[in-house]
Design an enzyme around this catalytic site. Structure first.
Site, PDB file in Angstrom:
ATOM      1  N   LYS A 220       0.596  -0.985   0.222  1.00 25.89           N
ATOM      2  CA  LYS A 220       0.174   0.106   0.116  1.00 25.89           C
ATOM      3  C   LYS A 220       1.111   1.556   0.018  1.00 25.89           C
ATOM      4  O   LYS A 220       1.903   1.296   0.677  1.00 25.89           O
ATOM      5  CB  LYS A 220      -0.611  -0.223   1.019  1.00 25.89           C
ATOM      6  CG  LYS A 220      -2.119  -1.195   1.002  1.00 25.89           C
ATOM      7  CD  LYS A 220      -2.885  -1.067   0.174  1.00 25.89           C
ATOM      8  CE  LYS A 220      -3.966  -2.280   0.518  1.00 25.89           C
ATOM      9  NZ  LYS A 220      -5.005  -1.645  -0.737  1.00 25.89           N
ATOM     10  N   ASP A 248      -0.631   0.176  -4.164  1.00 29.71           N
ATOM     11  CA  ASP A 248      -1.707   0.395  -4.888  1.00 29.71           C
ATOM     12  C   ASP A 248      -2.180   2.089  -3.733  1.00 29.71           C
ATOM     13  O   ASP A 248      -1.787   1.648  -2.444  1.00 29.71           O
ATOM     14  CB  ASP A 248      -2.355  -1.153  -4.324  1.00 29.71           C
ATOM     15  CG  ASP A 248      -4.081  -0.689  -3.970  1.00 29.71           C
ATOM     16  OD1 ASP A 248      -4.370   1.007  -4.303  1.00 29.71           O
ATOM     17  OD2 ASP A 248      -4.453  -1.957  -3.186  1.00 29.71           O
ATOM     18  N   GLU A 274      -1.814   0.303  -8.901  1.00 25.45           N
ATOM     19  CA  GLU A 274      -3.338   0.154  -8.525  1.00 25.45           C
ATOM     20  C   GLU A 274      -4.470   1.431  -8.260  1.00 25.45           C
ATOM     21  O   GLU A 274      -3.892   2.096  -7.292  1.00 25.45           O
ATOM     22  CB  GLU A 274      -3.749  -0.935  -7.500  1.00 25.45           C
ATOM     23  CG  GLU A 274      -5.137  -1.855  -7.330  1.00 25.45           C
ATOM     24  CD  GLU A 274      -4.826  -3.282  -6.771  1.00 25.45           C
ATOM     25  OE1 GLU A 274      -5.780  -3.108  -5.728  1.00 25.45           O
ATOM     26  OE2 GLU A 274      -4.053  -3.932  -6.112  1.00 25.45           O
ATOM     27  N   GLU A 303     -12.328  -2.293  -8.200  1.00 24.46           N
ATOM     28  CA  GLU A 303     -12.616  -3.043  -7.142  1.00 24.46           C
ATOM     29  C   GLU A 303     -13.536  -1.922  -6.512  1.00 24.46           C
ATOM     30  O   GLU A 303     -14.361  -2.046  -6.238  1.00 24.46           O
ATOM     31  CB  GLU A 303     -11.400  -2.893  -6.021  1.00 24.46           C
ATOM     32  CG  GLU A 303     -10.958  -1.607  -5.212  1.00 24.46           C
ATOM     33  CD  GLU A 303     -10.054  -2.031  -3.998  1.00 24.46           C
ATOM     34  OE1 GLU A 303     -10.584  -1.341  -3.074  1.00 24.46           O
ATOM     35  OE2 GLU A 303      -8.884  -2.721  -4.603  1.00 24.46           O
ATOM     36  N   ASP A 326     -14.358  -7.666  -8.624  1.00 20.07           N
ATOM     37  CA  ASP A 326     -14.732  -7.304  -7.256  1.00 20.07           C
ATOM     38  C   ASP A 326     -16.417  -8.295  -6.846  1.00 20.07           C
ATOM     39  O   ASP A 326     -17.370  -8.257  -7.773  1.00 20.07           O
ATOM     40  CB  ASP A 326     -15.054  -6.241  -6.515  1.00 20.07           C
ATOM     41  CG  ASP A 326     -15.604  -6.304  -5.032  1.00 20.07           C
ATOM     42  OD1 ASP A 326     -14.284  -5.958  -3.998  1.00 20.07           O
ATOM     43  OD2 ASP A 326     -16.379  -6.806  -4.474  1.00 20.07           O
ATOM     44  N   HIS A 353      -9.744  -8.449  -7.407  1.00 25.28           N
ATOM     45  CA  HIS A 353      -9.912  -7.765  -6.039  1.00 25.28           C
ATOM     46  C   HIS A 353     -10.678  -9.221  -4.765  1.00 25.28           C
ATOM     47  O   HIS A 353     -11.572  -9.670  -5.152  1.00 25.28           O
ATOM     48  CB  HIS A 353     -10.740  -6.421  -6.057  1.00 25.28           C
ATOM     49  CG  HIS A 353     -10.684  -6.008  -4.281  1.00 25.28           C
ATOM     50  ND1 HIS A 353     -12.406  -5.924  -3.969  1.00 25.28           N
ATOM     51  CD2 HIS A 353      -9.963  -5.346  -3.115  1.00 25.28           C
ATOM     52  CE1 HIS A 353     -11.355  -5.423  -2.028  1.00 25.28           C
ATOM     53  NE2 HIS A 353     -10.170  -5.314  -2.383  1.00 25.28           N
TER      54      HIS A 353
END
Length: 438
Positions: A220, A248, A274, A303, A326, A353
């Site tokens: 992240k 992401d 992402e 997602e 998702d 996701h």
């Protein structure tokens, strides 16, 4: 044939206090409490179907209200009539002249639609005595196409084109099914590097993942550039040059900011960035993808992509190099099927996701179907895995050798344990009564 009449649809607000330990934290969502609106459909004779949609805590009660509003379209119907015209039933839920105004096919009402339809698909798979992925794989291609809503996407994918994709994939299908049963579907882990984790925690979890055989890792990013450089450097050194790294940002940046920021992280060789910007900004994603292409970095998103129409436009605009479906954001299996087929037509790999509560349990069925019955390829394909909260499901996901093991129990793997639903019910469950009182 005896028909199964649906006599009840109940829904619960179930929340887990994951924010206490920073599980799930990212640049835009620093304190999520992983939660679900959990729907249970019951038929005469006692057969039940279980469905859910994922949230981050606050607002789950709104989704619960929407599920209750949709229950009027479900109670009194017969399962067999629904699946005989599943496209019509999907349109009934999403196109009511008054209810669609609070969508249409997006936001809270679409999350609620996913919960309801996930329960219907679970019910159907249980009635057939098959795990959902097997129900889909064994389904006649014409029957499967009849479950899909093609309205608004025929300029990119017609019913005939979709049917041709499924028919072409019949060749080698059984061999691919056997392969999945023996090897499983390749996964990547996000469990090591939530943005709220300390460096010590990150290193400990990363080392454990490496020892367990993981070769694909996601980090992240997006809160602080220097912090991202340090953490990405740390992860890359630990996993080595040959393992796969993804980053992401969870929608943190403006377009120009995303290009500049990711360019600074390019030295760590991420496969993709992402959700670099607003999930609704199709042209923004296209601009980012074009700018980062010379660096060998793709764009992944989906997602929080509302519906098949947005995926259609993202694909038409060459705005993403990895499609991330998702299982609960789109309108359940029906709409995810259309996106899998769209992605195949445009030649873009699907890397779903997952994580949260139950998302891994559900999405494994979709990605198995995609490989066996649609794409026939594992190139640049993997499914996200997060090691949280699986113990609350009656048939939890199984990971072996960093791969999803195809589930064998009938249904959509969506049934939660009664004790978990009761103890984590919000706000009256034992867990929340203790927390709210402290």
């Amino acid at each position: 044939m005896l028909k199964r009449k649906i006599i009840n649809l109940s829904v619960s607000d179930v929340r887990f206090p994951t924010s206490l330990e920073q599980h799930g934290s990212d640049a835009m969502h620093p304190d999520p409490d992983y939660s679900v609106a959990y729907a249970v459909i019951e038929t005469q004779g006692g057969l039940k179907g279980y469905g859910l949609t994922f949230t981050l805590g606050k607002g789950t009660e709104i989704v619960v209200c929407a599920v209750k509003a949709l229950s009027a379209f479900v109670i009194g119907k017969h399962l067999e009539d629904i699946v005989d015209d599943f496209r019509g039933f999907y349109r009934l839920l999403t196109s009511d002249g008054q209810m669609r105004w609070i969508g249409p096919e997006k936001g809270v009402i679409q999350l609620a639609t996913a919960a309801v339809l996930n329960a219907v698909w679970d019910l159907w798979a249980r009635a057939e005595g098959k795990p959902l992925w097997k129900l889909l794989v064994d389904m006649d291609p014409e029957k499967l196409i009849s479950c899909i809503e093609f309205r608004y996407i025929t300029d990119a994918l017609t019913e005939k084109e979709a049917l041709d994709i499924l028919l072409r994939a019949q060749d080698g299908k059984r061999k691919r099914e056997e392969q999945m049963l023996q090897e499983g579907y390749p996964a990547y882990t996000t469990s090591c590097a939530w943005i709220g984790y300390s460096d010590e925690q990150l290193k400990e979890l990363c080392m454990k993942a490496l020892n367990d055989g993981w070769t694909r890792f996601k980090v992240k990013v997006g809160a602080d550039l220097q912090d991202d450089i340090r953490r990405c450097s740390l992860i890359r050194k630990m996993i080595g040059p040959d393992n796969v790294l993804m980053i992401d940002a969870n929608q943190r940046w403006d377009v120009a900011e995303a290009i500049e920021w990711v360019s600074r992280l390019a030295e760590f060789k991420p496969l993709w960035i992402e959700e670099p910007t607003s999930p609704d900004d199709i042209l923004g994603h296209a601009a980012i993808a074009k700018a980062l292409a010379p660096l060998g970095i793709g764009v992944a998103t989906g997602e929080q992509c509302h519906n098949r129409v947005m995926f259609k436009q993202l694909l038409q605009a060459s705005a993403l190099q990895f499609v991330q479906i998702d299982s609960c954001r789109l309108g359940s299996v029906n709409e995810n099927l259309s996106v899998l087929l769209l992605a195949h037509k445009f030649g873009v790999p699907v890397c779903p996701h997952a994580g949260g509560v139950g998302l891994c349990e559900l999405v494994q069925h979709l990605i198995l179907f995609d490989y066996i019955s649609v794409s026939g390829s594992l190139e640049n394909r993997m499914c996200e895995y997060v090691d949280h909260l699986h113990e609350h499901f009656t048939n939890p996901v199984i990971i072996t050798n960093a791969s999803y093991v195809p589930p064998k129990d009938p249904g959509y793997s969506s049934e939660m344990k009664d004790d978990s639903v009761k103890s984590h019910g919000y706000p009256d469950g034992e867990v929340w009564q203790k927390l709210l009182a402290s």
